[in-house]
Structures are given as C-alpha cells and as structure tokens.
Scaffold this active site. Structure first.
Site, PDB file in Angstrom:
ATOM      1  N   HIS A  74       3.710  -3.984   3.358  1.00  0.00           N
ATOM      2  CA  HIS A  74       3.894  -5.376   2.934  1.00  0.00           C
ATOM      3  C   HIS A  74       3.984  -6.286   4.154  1.00  0.00           C
ATOM      4  CE1 HIS A  74       5.725  -4.486  -1.311  1.00  0.00           C
ATOM      5  NE2 HIS A  74       4.562  -3.886  -1.104  1.00  0.00           N
ATOM      6  N   TYR A 203      13.011 -11.893  -3.979  1.00  0.00           N
ATOM      7  CA  TYR A 203      14.465 -12.076  -3.985  1.00  0.00           C
ATOM      8  C   TYR A 203      14.738 -13.396  -4.708  1.00  0.00           C
ATOM      9  CZ  TYR A 203      14.936  -8.397  -0.474  1.00  0.00           C
ATOM     10  OH  TYR A 203      14.915  -7.196   0.180  1.00  0.00           O
ATOM     11  N   PRO A 295      22.806  -3.741  -0.083  1.00  0.00           N
ATOM     12  CA  PRO A 295      21.363  -3.457   0.022  1.00  0.00           C
ATOM     13  C   PRO A 295      20.455  -4.679   0.135  1.00  0.00           C
ATOM     14  CG  PRO A 295      22.181  -2.975  -2.184  1.00  0.00           C
ATOM     15  CD  PRO A 295      23.368  -3.317  -1.370  1.00  0.00           C
ATOM     16  N   LYS A 299      18.669  -2.517   4.757  1.00  0.00           N
ATOM     17  CA  LYS A 299      18.918  -1.960   6.092  1.00  0.00           C
ATOM     18  C   LYS A 299      19.526  -0.548   6.104  1.00  0.00           C
ATOM     19  CE  LYS A 299      17.357  -5.228   8.612  1.00  0.00           C
ATOM     20  NZ  LYS A 299      15.965  -5.037   8.262  1.00  0.00           N
ATOM     21  N   TYR A 387      14.313  -8.939   9.037  1.00  0.00           N
ATOM     22  CA  TYR A 387      13.868  -8.122   7.900  1.00  0.00           C
ATOM     23  C   TYR A 387      12.936  -6.998   8.353  1.00  0.00           C
ATOM     24  CZ  TYR A 387      13.019  -7.065   3.019  1.00  0.00           C
ATOM     25  OH  TYR A 387      12.972  -6.429   1.808  1.00  0.00           O
TER      26      TYR A 387
HETATM   27  C1  LIG Z   1      23.277   4.358  -5.201  1.00  0.00           C
HETATM   28  C2  LIG Z   1      22.745   3.862  -3.870  1.00  0.00           C
HETATM   29  C3  LIG Z   1      21.671   2.975  -3.836  1.00  0.00           C
HETATM   30  C4  LIG Z   1      21.197   2.511  -2.611  1.00  0.00           C
HETATM   31  N1  LIG Z   1      20.163   1.617  -2.613  1.00  0.00           N
HETATM   32  C5  LIG Z   1      19.718   1.142  -1.429  1.00  0.00           C
HETATM   33  C6  LIG Z   1      18.666   0.213  -1.384  1.00  0.00           C
HETATM   34  O1  LIG Z   1      18.139  -0.215  -2.398  1.00  0.00           O
HETATM   35  N2  LIG Z   1      18.266  -0.238  -0.161  1.00  0.00           N
HETATM   36  C7  LIG Z   1      18.850   0.218   1.021  1.00  0.00           C
HETATM   37  O2  LIG Z   1      18.452  -0.186   2.109  1.00  0.00           O
HETATM   38  N3  LIG Z   1      19.823   1.109   0.991  1.00  0.00           N
HETATM   39  C8  LIG Z   1      20.267   1.581  -0.195  1.00  0.00           C
HETATM   40  N4  LIG Z   1      21.257   2.469  -0.206  1.00  0.00           N
HETATM   41  C9  LIG Z   1      21.749   2.938   1.085  1.00  0.00           C
HETATM   42  C10 LIG Z   1      20.878   4.068   1.646  1.00  0.00           C
HETATM   43  O3  LIG Z   1      20.451   4.896   0.607  1.00  0.00           O
HETATM   44  C11 LIG Z   1      21.700   4.802   2.688  1.00  0.00           C
HETATM   45  O4  LIG Z   1      21.958   3.900   3.746  1.00  0.00           O
HETATM   46  C12 LIG Z   1      21.058   6.076   3.222  1.00  0.00           C
HETATM   47  O5  LIG Z   1      21.065   7.063   2.214  1.00  0.00           O
HETATM   48  C13 LIG Z   1      21.806   6.580   4.453  1.00  0.00           C
HETATM   49  O6  LIG Z   1      21.369   7.874   4.783  1.00  0.00           O
HETATM   50  P1  LIG Z   1      22.395   8.964   5.318  1.00  0.00           P
HETATM   51  O7  LIG Z   1      21.587  10.169   5.629  1.00  0.00           O
HETATM   52  O8  LIG Z   1      23.240   8.379   6.363  1.00  0.00           O
HETATM   53  O9  LIG Z   1      23.394   9.251   4.112  1.00  0.00           O
HETATM   54  P2  LIG Z   1      23.121   9.939   2.712  1.00  0.00           P
HETATM   55  O10 LIG Z   1      21.755   9.633   2.240  1.00  0.00           O
HETATM   56  O11 LIG Z   1      24.283   9.569   1.851  1.00  0.00           O
HETATM   57  O12 LIG Z   1      23.175  11.484   3.028  1.00  0.00           O
HETATM   58  C14 LIG Z   1      24.379  12.171   3.246  1.00  0.00           C
HETATM   59  C15 LIG Z   1      24.192  13.609   2.773  1.00  0.00           C
HETATM   60  O13 LIG Z   1      25.376  14.344   3.070  1.00  0.00           O
HETATM   61  C16 LIG Z   1      25.700  15.163   1.965  1.00  0.00           C
HETATM   62  N5  LIG Z   1      27.129  15.459   2.053  1.00  0.00           N
HETATM   63  C17 LIG Z   1      28.180  14.660   1.767  1.00  0.00           C
HETATM   64  N6  LIG Z   1      29.334  15.293   1.997  1.00  0.00           N
HETATM   65  C18 LIG Z   1      29.014  16.520   2.461  1.00  0.00           C
HETATM   66  C19 LIG Z   1      29.782  17.657   2.879  1.00  0.00           C
HETATM   67  N7  LIG Z   1      31.109  17.619   2.860  1.00  0.00           N
HETATM   68  N8  LIG Z   1      29.138  18.741   3.288  1.00  0.00           N
HETATM   69  C20 LIG Z   1      27.778  18.790   3.314  1.00  0.00           C
HETATM   70  N9  LIG Z   1      26.996  17.760   2.925  1.00  0.00           N
HETATM   71  C21 LIG Z   1      27.620  16.634   2.509  1.00  0.00           C
HETATM   72  C22 LIG Z   1      25.302  14.322   0.773  1.00  0.00           C
HETATM   73  O14 LIG Z   1      25.078  15.105  -0.393  1.00  0.00           O
HETATM   74  C23 LIG Z   1      24.007  13.692   1.274  1.00  0.00           C
HETATM   75  O15 LIG Z   1      22.874  14.481   0.985  1.00  0.00           O
HETATM   76  C24 LIG Z   1      21.769   2.946  -1.406  1.00  0.00           C
HETATM   77  C25 LIG Z   1      22.830   3.837  -1.442  1.00  0.00           C
HETATM   78  C26 LIG Z   1      23.339   4.290  -2.650  1.00  0.00           C
HETATM   79  C27 LIG Z   1      24.516   5.233  -2.655  1.00  0.00           C
END
Ligand SMILES: Cc1cc2nc3c(=O)[nH]c(=O)nc-3n(C[C@H](O)[C@H](O)[C@H](O)COP(=O)(O)OP(=O)(O)OC[C@H]3O[C@@H](n4cnc5c(N)ncnc54)[C@H](O)[C@@H]3O)c2cc1C
Length: 395
Positions: A74, A203, A295, A299, A387
């Site tokens: 995009h 948006y 969200p 980011k 963005y």
């Molecule tokens: C419902 C939801 C909707 C979202 N929508 C958006 C969006 O539209 N736009 C946007 O930019 N961001 C969005 N986000 C944020 C984005 O998804 C996160 O910033 C992103 O997932 C970060 O990645 P991460 O790997 O740091 O964490 P996560 O993706 O949360 O990964 C962490 C992993 O650790 C695992 N874990 C947790 N505890 C333990 C443990 N004790 N032992 C082993 N494994 C463990 C979890 O199962 C998970 O797989 C959303 C988040 C959520 C929760």
C-alpha cells in the site's frame, strides 16, 4: 533432563521466531520454547501491517518470498471524517516508502517453516516455564515438556513471551519502571468473507466512534469499531456490527461497504505500556514482553521486529568478539524507537477516537487536528513518515 544452548528464547511469536532465525543465520544456536501448540499460534489473528523496514528485515533474512507474493503493498491510507475521505500519500510524503498488509499469523507460519527446515529446536506446548540466575553469566530456563522436567542452560535469555509472559517478572521491581495508560475504549474487530471495497486502509473519525477498514487478502476484510472497554461481545450480533460500520465508514459521495459472512469476532482493550529497562543481567526483553501500543498506529509487530533486529546484531557482535558494548546498549537503543512509536500510537488514538468524558471541547480539537493533517504538507509528512516507519538506529 539438562540441555544447553547459547540463547534460550521464551515465546514463539513474531519476536521469538524472528530472533531465532536471525541468530541461526549468524551461526548462533538457540532453543525456542512456546507454551501453545503450533496450530494455535499459526491461526492467531492479530496485527497485519508491516512497515517498509520490517519487510526489509524479513526479506534480507530470506523469509519473505510468500510475503512478496501474497502481501498487499500500500502506498497510502485514508482518513475519513465529516462524510469525506482524505488520502495521505506515502510516496508523496516519504521517499518512495510503503507498507505491506500481510497477516501476523502468516509471518509466524513462514518463520516456523524456515525454523523447521533447518531442524532448529522449537518446542511447543511447554509448561511451568521459569527463568533463573538472570543476573549471572550462567542463566537457565526450566520447563516441562512431554511430561519431563528440563533445565536449559544458556549464555543469554531472550524474553519474547508477550505481555502476559513470565520473563518481565524476573526483573526485580527495584530495577524495573513501568509506564502505562489504559484507554476508555476498546476495538471490536471482525474478519469477514467479503472482498475489499477499497484498496487501502481507512481510519474513520465519526460522532458514533472510530472505525477502521482494512483487509487481509483479496477475499477477506478486517474491520473494527470503537466500543466501550467493558462491552460484552454477546451484545453485538453481526447485524449491529454492520450497521455501525456502515454509519461510521460511508461517505457523502456514495461509497458503500460490502458485507459478507463474519468468520471471527472479538474485543481487544487499548493500552500503552512500557517497561524499562528492557534488559537485566543476561535477560533481554523483546516485543510485547516489554511494551504495548494501542493498535491505531499499526506498530505492535513492527516494534517486535525492530527489537530483535537490534538484539540479533548485539549478540552477533558479542559472539564474534566477546564485546558487550552493543548488548549493554540494547535497552537504550530499543527504547528510543519504542517511545517514538508510543507517541505516534497515542497521537493517532487520541485524534481518532471519541472520548466518553468529552464535553465537546475535545471533539472540536480533534476536528481541527484532522483538518490540519489533511491540509498541511508538514503535518501529513509527519503522519506518513511515522506510519511507514522511521529508519532503524544502531547503537
Ligand atoms: C488480540 C490482539 C490484537 C492485536 N491487533 C493488532 C493490530 O491490529 N495491529 C498491530 O499492530 N498490533 C496488534 N496487536 C499487537 C501485536 O499482535 C503484537 O505487538 C505482536 O504479537 C508482538 O509480538 P511478540 O512476539 O512480541 O508477542 P506475541 O505475539 O504475544 O508472542 C508471545 C509468545 O509467547 C508465548 N508465551 C507466553 N507466555 C509464555 C511462557 N510462559 N512460556 C512460553 N511461551 C509463552 C505466547 O503464547 C506467544 O506465542 C494485537 C495484539 C493482540 C493481543
């Protein structure tokens, strides 16, 4: 059972999986531990917007073939208010930069496939995960897998276990500072089997509340409406959701939203959160384990990518030369980008949502700000460059 690796990674979200992959390419061993099963994390629908820089990291790491085939590039977004749409053109306001719409679960699938292709250790459905001795040079992770208790000795632990994980809690309260804001609204999101009616994200600021129009593929749209944080999803039959989406998104020139069967729906709270520092001894936090953004600025996943890019580079320098200066600077380097993204996400959120406590003054300010953003080249450039993502900084 006792195991040993160089980097123990807790969590197989985008942060943990990408870190493992970047380390593998640098010749550094790691073990990834995930408490959910593979199918669950491959189906978990969350973020979907990748900044140009995040796309570049995945491309350079050799895990973006499908992203380039199936992702939707995009070159702008639309702001809608007062019954009209106003496009912010990225190419005009940033030097040819863009974003790619590609679901987070697809990034996760690509990274798992790459990890398994070289038989990199990735353990699903682990339980009782705990970290210890993080302030020594011999930290360890303990966990249960297939009914067996395991101790994984490491040089370094990467806490990539998301907001509800256990790693952040291993940093003593006397060391850790937490900065937080919880917003007085949430997003009700649906995934619908309906072809996109518009090529780019929309948006919308509306008297009834914010709405976001986005897509995941040429057949699937992803739509959100602002609701109260305590809202019960049971009060939102599909017809009510579509009614709100039509009211908030449609414009005076006759633009119409196409409906389709709702495949999934859920409510997500809105929070800004930063834990500082992002490291303690040999424990390094990355992604949502250290910070959360609402969200609205898209980011979350992008910050996770930026963190692990920095951590992988610092670990590469550490293993190549024994130098710890880049590792020591990890938190400081990441937090500069994190706080910029926190500000942008808070600013977009504040500009685009209706605040329940507003007596009308806030609404007037929001409309003045929106008018300014779409009329001023300087303001539009500021939105666009944030963005698409600011350049990475290295220590
Ligand atoms: C419902 C939801 C909707 C979202 N929508 C958006 C969006 O539209 N736009 C946007 O930019 N961001 C969005 N986000 C944020 C984005 O998804 C996160 O910033 C992103 O997932 C970060 O990645 P991460 O790997 O740091 O964490 P996560 O993706 O949360 O990964 C962490 C992993 O650790 C695992 N874990 C947790 N505890 C333990 C443990 N004790 N032992 C082993 N494994 C463990 C979890 O199962 C998970 O797989 C959303 C988040 C959520 C929760």
């Amino acid at each position: 059972m006792r195991m040993r690796t160089q980097v123990g990674i807790v969590g197989a979200g985008p942060a943990g999986l990408l870190l493992a992959h970047l380390l593998h390419r640098a010749g550094i061993e790691s073990v990834v531990l995930e408490n959910r099963d593979r199918q669950y994390i491959e189906q978990r629908v969350r973020a979907g917007v990748l900044e140009q820089g995040a796309v570049d990291v995945l491309t350079d790491a050799g895990v973006a073939d499908r992203l380039h085939r199936e992702g939707m590039q995009h070159h702008g977004i639309e702001l809608r208010f007062g019954g009209q749409g106003h496009r912010i053109d990225f190419a005009e306001h940033t030097p040819g930069r863009s974003i790619v719409v590609y679901g987070q679960q697809e990034v996760v699938k690509d990274l798992i496939k790459a990890r398994l292709a070289y038989a990199g250790p990735l353990l699903f459905e682990v339980s009782d995960v705990a970290v210890r001795d993080v302030d020594t040079r011999t930290p360890a992770i303990t966990f249960t897998h297939d009914g067996e208790q395991v101790e994984l000795a490491c040089d370094v632990i990467a806490g990539c276990d998301g907001f509800h994980g256990i790693c952040r809690q291993a940093i003593p309260g006397s060391v850790l500072s937490v900065f937080e804001r919880v917003y007085p609204f949430a997003w009700l999101g649906i995934l619908a089997k309906a072809p996109p009616t518009h090529d780019e994200l929309i948006y919308a600021y509306h008297e009834r509340g914010f709405a976001l129009y986005s897509m995941r593929s040429p057949e699937i749209t992803r739509l959100y409406v602002q609701v109260a944080p305590e809202e019960d999803i049971g009060n939102w039959p599909d017809a009510r959701i579509w009614e709100e989406l039509h009211a908030r998104l449609e414009t005076d020139d006759g633009w119409k939203l196409i409906e389709g069967p709702v495949l999934e729906k859920g409510i997500t709270g809105m929070r800004s959160f930063v834990a500082e520092p992002m490291q303690h001894g040999r424990l390094f936090l990355a992604g949502d384990a250290a910070h959360i953004v609402p969200p609205t600025g898209a980011k979350g996943m992008n910050l996770a990518v930026a963190d692990v890019r920095t951590l992988a580079r610092a670990l590469t320098a550490f293993y190549a030369s024994g130098r710890e200066d880049a590792l020591a600077a990890y938190s400081r380097t990441c937090l500069a980008r994190v706080w910029r993204a926190e500000h942008f996400s808070w600013w977009m959120t504040s500009m685009l949502h209706r605040f329940p406590s507003d007596d009308g003054f806030g609404h007037k300010l929001q409309r003045a700000q929106l008018d300014y953003v779409v009329k001023s080249k300087a303001a539009a450039t500021s939105l666009a460059e944030n963005y698409v993502g600011l350049p990475f900084a290295d220590p």
